[in-house]
Enzyme design. Sequence first.
Site, PDB file in Angstrom:
ATOM      1  NE  ARG A  62      -2.808   2.924   2.775  1.00  0.00           N
ATOM      2  CZ  ARG A  62      -2.758   3.787   3.782  1.00  0.00           C
ATOM      3  NH1 ARG A  62      -2.040   3.532   4.857  1.00  0.00           N
ATOM      4  NH2 ARG A  62      -3.419   4.912   3.731  1.00  0.00           N
ATOM      5  CG  HIS A  74      -0.933   9.237   3.327  1.00  0.00           C
ATOM      6  ND1 HIS A  74      -1.109   7.911   3.624  1.00  0.00           N
ATOM      7  CD2 HIS A  74      -0.422   9.799   4.450  1.00  0.00           C
ATOM      8  CE1 HIS A  74      -0.723   7.676   4.874  1.00  0.00           C
ATOM      9  NE2 HIS A  74      -0.289   8.810   5.398  1.00  0.00           N
ATOM     10  CD  GLU A  86      -4.495   8.110  10.192  1.00  0.00           C
ATOM     11  OE1 GLU A  86      -4.029   9.184  10.586  1.00  0.00           O
ATOM     12  OE2 GLU A  86      -4.175   7.005  10.681  1.00  0.00           O
ATOM     13  CD  GLU A 107      -1.101   4.436   8.127  1.00  0.00           C
ATOM     14  OE1 GLU A 107      -0.811   4.884   9.251  1.00  0.00           O
ATOM     15  OE2 GLU A 107      -1.312   5.163   7.142  1.00  0.00           O
TER      16      GLU A 107
END
Length: 465
Positions: free
Chosen positions: A72, A116, A161, A366
Amino acid sequence: NLKPFPQTFLWGASTSAYQVEGANLIDGKGPSCQDVKQVPEGTSDLTVCADHYHRYKEDIALMAEMGFKAYRFSISWSRILPEGTGDVNPKGIEFYNNLINECLSHNIQPIITMFHFDMPAKLDERGSWSNRESVDWFVNFARILFENYGDRVKYWLTINEQNVLTLSGPVIGTLHIPEGCTNELKEIYQQNHHMLVAQAKAMALCHELLPDAKIGPAPNISLVYPASCKPEDVQAAQNFNALRNWLYLDMSVYGVYNNLVWAYLEEHDACPEFMPGDEEALKSGHPDFIGFNYYNTATVAASDGTEISDVHADQQNAQGIAGLYRAFRNPNLPKTEFGWEIDPMGFRATIREMYSRYRLPMIVTENGLGAYDKLTEDGKVHDSYRIKYLRDHIEQVQLAITDGCEMLGYCPWSALDLISTHEGMVKRYGFIYVDRDEFDLKTLDRYRKDSFYWYKKVIASNGSD
Ligand code: BGP
């Protein structure tokens, strides 16, 4: 009686572009918000990182040696589109083509994160996610990725996130509040709304262009415990669970705002504005799976009207919110060297809760332990603490599978050492040690840590080691 991991289970690990690649202004890449921000004092900048940009072949070969089924990684938006919109950088397209092909040549499935924490600096100047146009910027970027890589990439993740960005954005150095803003909460949840619409549209576009691909969100999900069995603490935990976790998954799966969160925002005159078409857009994007990051659980108590908490705020556990909950240190949990609580059982509890709410397969995107690893003179890294952390968590994944939860893969953080979000190079997570210090780049040579050999056995035995 434990159920086995599925034969197709995607064992692998994760990285993100701005933390691992380096080459941050090379071959036509534009700066991202991470490149222009002030790095925390005493930590390295992002010019070299682990130099994955130049050493990806060696890195993928090491991942293949461990037996990875998946890798990933994220795509740097400003490497593809130096200004965020407009002209495409052919060298950027080429780099990720090479990276993807290298993975596939070793039978490693690329799992691509589209965003990200690294908004192109040019778009950051235009307000980043506070600008309503951010929805179109992101969908345009997503289309370019699907068109260029969709023939080979099966697994896609939208935004890493998003919940952490919304709850602790300033720690990561991303979300910003425009000057003169009078209702900060509304501003933050408006930006969050833009991300939600952008994500839903990207998921719908993925299904339209790539019917065989699978796409999902990648929030950081961890169960929130009440600090006691007092009903008011239990309610505080429900509040924070809704705000931290379910808002994001209710939205990506069902396309609706979580009612507890909406009520909280209403109370503070902070509900996001909907543009015409948003409601339909939010309902149009369905994930095929849930990707999620898990490091530890959170524990909260009823609010006493203040924001005071006994937890130092970092990107995992935000400060308490007056009137809603108070953050608490869980006295039952050990901590890492960096003060993060360790809670493998909470991992199983989180997976069970998610599966019973959403009934979608899950990929762990993660999970991991950051530590001050030491390279010995004979080139070894004895990271038994990391092996223990990962073993304990993998065991809980298997227990969750035994509970009937559908798990597709496990990609801990991180494949190799890279720059932490705010602790620089000293906080290492990798299976592969990268020989450099905070400011001294040394050789950048790669070394196999003890966890490397251990993980190789885990994968070879499909999780039974
Ligand atoms: C997650 C991020 C990663 C990563 C990890 C570890 O929140 O998605 O980018 O860095 O946390 O955090 P840190 O580097 O601060 O230890």
